[in-house]
Design an enzyme around this catalytic site. Structure first.
Site, mmCIF file in Angstrom:
data_model
loop_
_atom_site.group_PDB
_atom_site.id
_atom_site.type_symbol
_atom_site.label_atom_id
_atom_site.label_comp_id
_atom_site.label_asym_id
_atom_site.label_seq_id
_atom_site.Cartn_x
_atom_site.Cartn_y
_atom_site.Cartn_z
ATOM 1 N N SER A 1 0.835 -1.195 0.000
ATOM 2 C CA SER A 1 0.000 0.000 0.000
ATOM 3 C C SER A 1 0.868 1.242 0.000
ATOM 4 O O SER A 1 2.033 1.208 0.422
ATOM 5 C CB SER A 1 -0.896 0.035 1.237
ATOM 6 O OG SER A 1 -0.135 0.338 2.397
ATOM 7 N N ASP A 2 0.308 2.343 -0.470
ATOM 8 C CA ASP A 2 0.933 3.618 -0.177
ATOM 9 C C ASP A 2 0.832 3.842 1.323
ATOM 10 O O ASP A 2 0.018 3.208 2.006
ATOM 11 C CB ASP A 2 0.253 4.750 -0.942
ATOM 12 C CG ASP A 2 1.184 5.935 -1.180
ATOM 13 O OD1 ASP A 2 2.153 6.084 -0.406
ATOM 14 O OD2 ASP A 2 0.943 6.708 -2.118
ATOM 15 N N TRP A 3 1.619 4.739 1.842
ATOM 16 C CA TRP A 3 1.733 4.923 3.288
ATOM 17 C C TRP A 3 0.418 5.466 3.869
ATOM 18 O O TRP A 3 0.033 6.604 3.611
ATOM 19 C CB TRP A 3 2.902 5.853 3.592
ATOM 20 C CG TRP A 3 4.224 5.165 3.762
ATOM 21 C CD1 TRP A 3 5.104 5.368 4.791
ATOM 22 C CD2 TRP A 3 4.841 4.164 2.932
ATOM 23 N NE1 TRP A 3 6.220 4.553 4.636
ATOM 24 C CE2 TRP A 3 6.087 3.810 3.514
ATOM 25 C CE3 TRP A 3 4.459 3.531 1.756
ATOM 26 C CZ2 TRP A 3 6.940 2.861 2.957
ATOM 27 C CZ3 TRP A 3 5.308 2.581 1.191
ATOM 28 C CH2 TRP A 3 6.525 2.260 1.796
#
Length: 843
Positions: A258-260
């Site tokens: 995932s993106d952060w």
């Protein structure tokens, strides 16, 4: 407590299964080396052996990161998979800052981008990291997009070629690339929750091809899911893109992270296509998932598949077989500097060159005025997670001085000032609001981000110059989600005009004598805002500065500088006394950055007016635009004899620009995006920010030049456009079937000649069109390009292979790609609006 089998039973059972299924046969007597530790065995066999030795708690623990790495497993010797931000260099301490992705795409040079990727891969190893979080391949749908500078422009074919080359270069160094942000992360405004309504045809023809190429051709090892939703589902739990397309159709077998902070659920995400939650396992961890696995809500096989993918990347990179450590000799090597320079210089686009004023001839000049806010500053890259701290950088002013020496007098004037570095107000000018005998500010710290309630901490601060990233600003205040209010009295020592400057990550507000003069109360990376006013030396002025921090970075600065001089007047005077004036204008990381979109396309800080006044003072005025995306030029482009787009050019930008201006390099860059006359002319204008939390992609497949072509809108400069210091001629187009009639494949040839007086590079472009379909299709679509280097007077035959798939469109009735039998147009030219040759094929 482990809700599953005891560790010893799991290990014994797994080992037995591994021996039965691995095909390795029984180990020799006395052998104690586990299968997964044997570097001579296939990766998948080692993965299965290790997976079988892990307890369920250990597997679930691997689904969440630790900031910028995966969780290690001491019992089994599973190392961390260490990551670093990218994609324009290794954002881990000081590294080589390569040009913006838009500049790389403007080179149209796949072999060069491969070298950029390889250089980044080497520096990643030099930092002791294993995964670079790049490339960014999202399509530049709107020209004001905050992260447009990171990516490769508006066309899916061009973006695909750049992505594949970059990935192959990175991964040739035994480290992993991460193609991002999957998918359609085309705006920063409301990026964390905006729901993008996109039909399948548009997704498959415009927003997914670069990701598909990254997987199928680039063999990328990692994919990062985006923040936004697509058609009602967050990308981190979107089955259509993560399962149907990425894993099932494209057969991706690597790691999906995932993106952060882009994960929003436990069960839907666990049952979906995401493998790793970053930065930590807030939703995916043993505490949230153990019961769900135990009762079958989430299948054990689903968890195994996620862990399998993480381990596969680790084994592929050799992390179990070698001790990797940082090696500073791999950082900013002479070869990397050379590559950074080449990427910068090849990306520069010559937009205008009336009467061949360029290149400049130093032998005919006595003085040059160097003017503008981007002259003395090296604007290497845009802001946010892509911005690399360079080992060194070279500004255009510095480069020109180095190359010209004492032969030509350089008259420098800033002319205008962009928001940027802020120097804090000296405490000697600040006084407590209730006691002007004491210097400083009264500070109130709140444990919420809205200044609500009674402050948890009150104290006196000498000045506002704080960077609390990752730590608490005061006892009892969390490291994230807090706010601060400072009050003080300001008294200056000289009458004059001053500029008050506030910088924050995140929101800031500034009040002077009770009046709000800066209002930037929103999440964003470090951005400076300013307010100019006249101050008297014997008067106290009440200041109130408010700040809140959401999460991540925590920076707050209140600064001031004198602005008594007239910078425009100084610029005009410099231009009047010089033979040539070179204006370095544009934007900076304060205006183009992750976290926000630009408000408009205009040059900030009154630079349009600066250009017009300098032009009035010196008819030989050259404008160099340094930006990450298009800016408006209508107000002055007709007045200047020459203009270039130099982009954010990395640490060697100054040298690259100087060499193009002085004729040491013949420019060959071509625009990877359309430069419009106005933002209103662009495809996303009617849908962007029109609905709260929703973005309807009503432009469909007609993005960028496809939109300008469909509605016959004249751009300022078209996609694919760029001039040279020489001239090229196209002729003798031939289109012939390959492999016999009916194969669907064709060879396209034509002659390209350099008819000018100096060596140069032309980027020839091939577009296709389907004139016979009843389905709405673009007027033209880029399908091939070639960089051709020719000496003066030289000619060559350029060959392209065009395949049946190049004529296909995504059919919504069959949910598949389809090619219509019939006649198609082949068009060859130097830009999307300058097509020299046309032919037809019969499919």
């Amino acid at each position: 407590m482990n809700r599953f089998l005891p560790d010893s039973i799991v290990v014994v059972f797994a080992a037995a299964i591994s021996l039965l299924t691995s095909g390795a046969g029984p180990r020799p007597q006395g052998s104690t080396v586990p299968v997964y530790k044997n570097p001579n065995l296939p990766v998948d066999q080692r993965v299965e052996d290790l997976l079988g030795r892990m307890t369920m708690d250990e597997k679930l623990s691997m689904l969440g990161g630790t900031g910028f790495a995966t969780k290690p497993n001491e019992r089994l010797g599973i190392p961390e998979l260490k990551m670093s931000d990218g994609p324009l260099g290794v954002r881990w301490g000081r590294s080589t800052a390569f040009p913006a992705g838009m500049a790389m795409a403007a080179s149209w040079d796949t072999s060069l981008i491969n070298r950029v990727g390889k250089s980044i891969g080497e520096e990643l190893r030099g930092k002791g990291r294993d995964v670079i979080l790049g490339p960014c391949v999202n399509i530049a749908r709107l020209p004001i997009g905050g992260r447009d500078f990171e990516s490769y422009g508006e066309d899916p074919y061009l973006a695909s070629r750049m992505a594949v080359s970059y990935i192959q270069g990175v991964q040739s160094e035994k480290v992993a690339a991460t193609v991002k942000h999957f998918a359609a992360n085309n705006q920063e405004f409301e990026r964390g929750f905006v729901d993008e309504k996109i039909d399948k045809r548009t997704l498959n023809e415009i927003y997914l091809p670069a990701f598909k190429a990254a997987v199928e051709e680039g063999k990328v090892l990692a994919v990062m899911s985006a923040y936004n939703k697509i058609n009602g589902h967050f990308c981190s739990e979107n089955d259509y893109i993560l399962k149907d397309k990425l894993k099932d159709e494209w057969k991706f077998d690597g790691l999906v992270m995932s993106d952060w902070g882009a994960v929003h659920s436990t069960i839907p995400t666990a049952n979906g296509g995401l493998d790793l939650e970053m930065p930590t396992g807030e939703f995916l961890n043993p505490g949230t998932l153990a019961d769900a696995v135990h009762d079958g809500t989430v299948k054990e096989s689903t968890i195994n598949e996620k862990v399998r993918r993480i381990l596969r990347v680790m084994f592929t990179l050799g992390l179990f077989d070698e001790n990797r450590s940082a090696d500073s000799t791999l950082i900013n090597t002479p070869e990397h500097q050379k590559v950074a320079y080449q990427a910068a210089v090849e990306g520069i686009v010559l937009l205008k060159n009336r009467d061949n004023i360029l290149p400049l001839n130093p032998d005919k000049l006595k003085s040059i005025a160097v003017i503008g806010p981007n002259a003395a500053e090296a604007r290497t890259q845009g802001g946010g997670s892509a911005m690399v701290t360079p080992v060194y950088s070279v500004s255009p002013l510095e480069a020109l001085k180095n190359k010209l020496g004492d032969k030509i007098k350089i008259n420098f004037a800033e002319g205008s000032e962009l928001n940027g570095d802020v120097q804090p107000i000296d405490s000697s000018l600040l006084y407590l609001p209730d006691n002007t005998n004491v210097h400083g500010l009264h500070a109130e710290y709140f444990d919420n981000q809205s200044l609500n309630g009674t402050p948890k901490v009150t104290r006196n601060d000498e000045q506002i110059h704080f960077n609390w990233t990752g730590r608490s600003p005061a006892e009892g205040i969390p490291a994230d989600h807090f706010s601060v209010r400072w009050t003080t009295k300001l008294k200056v020592q000289e009458d004059g005009y001053y500029q008050l400057q506030g910088m924050g990550d995140d929101g800031i507000r500034l009040y002077v004598d009770g009046k709000m003069v800066i209002d930037d109360w929103r999440d964003h990376p470090p951005i400076a805002r300013s307010y100019s006013l006249e101050l008297k030396k014997d008067k106290y002025y009440d200041l109130k500065f408010e700040y809140y921090q959401d999460e991540g970075g925590a920076l707050a600065i209140l600064g001031m500088k004198s602005s008594g001089r007239d910078p425009v007047k100084e610029a005009v005077e410099a231009a009047k006394k010089s033979d040539v004036a070179i204006l370095f204008v544009g934007t900076s990381s304060q205006y183009e950055s992750e976290g926000f979109d630009r408000d408009d396309m205009a040059l900030p800080a009154d630079q349009d007016e600066l250009i017009k006044k300098v032009c009035g003072a010196n008819k030989n005025t050259i404008v160099v635009v340094i930006s990450g995306a298009p800016v408006l030029m209508n107000k002055w482009i007709g007045d200047v004899p020459a203009a270039l787009e130099a982009w954010f050019g990395g640490d060697e930008a100054g040298n690259a620009i100087a060499d193009v201006l002085l004729g040491n390099h013949n420019p060959s860059g071509k625009l990877p995006v359309t430069f419009p006359m106005q933002w209103k002319d662009c495809s996303a204008y009617d849908s962007y920010r029109k609905q709260d939390s929703v973005s309807v992609y009503s432009d469909g497949i007609f993005v960028g030049y496809r939109h300008f072509d469909k509605y016959n809108i004249k751009p300022l400069f078209p996609f694919g456009y760029g001039l040279s210091y020489t001239d090229f001629e196209y002729k003798n187009l031939e289109v012939e079937p390959m492999g016999g009639s009916g194969s669907g494949n064709y060879e396209v040839t034509f002659e390209l000649a350099n008819v000018g007086k100096r060596e140069g590079v032309e980027i020839a472009q091939l577009y296709v069109h389907d004139p016979g379909t009843t389905t709405p299709v673009p007027v033209k679509e880029l399908k091939r390009f070639a960089r051709v280097s020719l000496k003066a007077g030289e000619s060559t035959t350029v060959r392209f292979e065009v395949l049946r798939a190049d004529f296909a469109h995504y059919d919504l009735t069959t949910d598949a790609w389809a090619t219509r039998p019939g006649e198609y147009d082949i068009m060859i030219g130097s830009s999307s609006r300058d097509l020299k040759l046309k032919g037809t094929i019969q499919e």
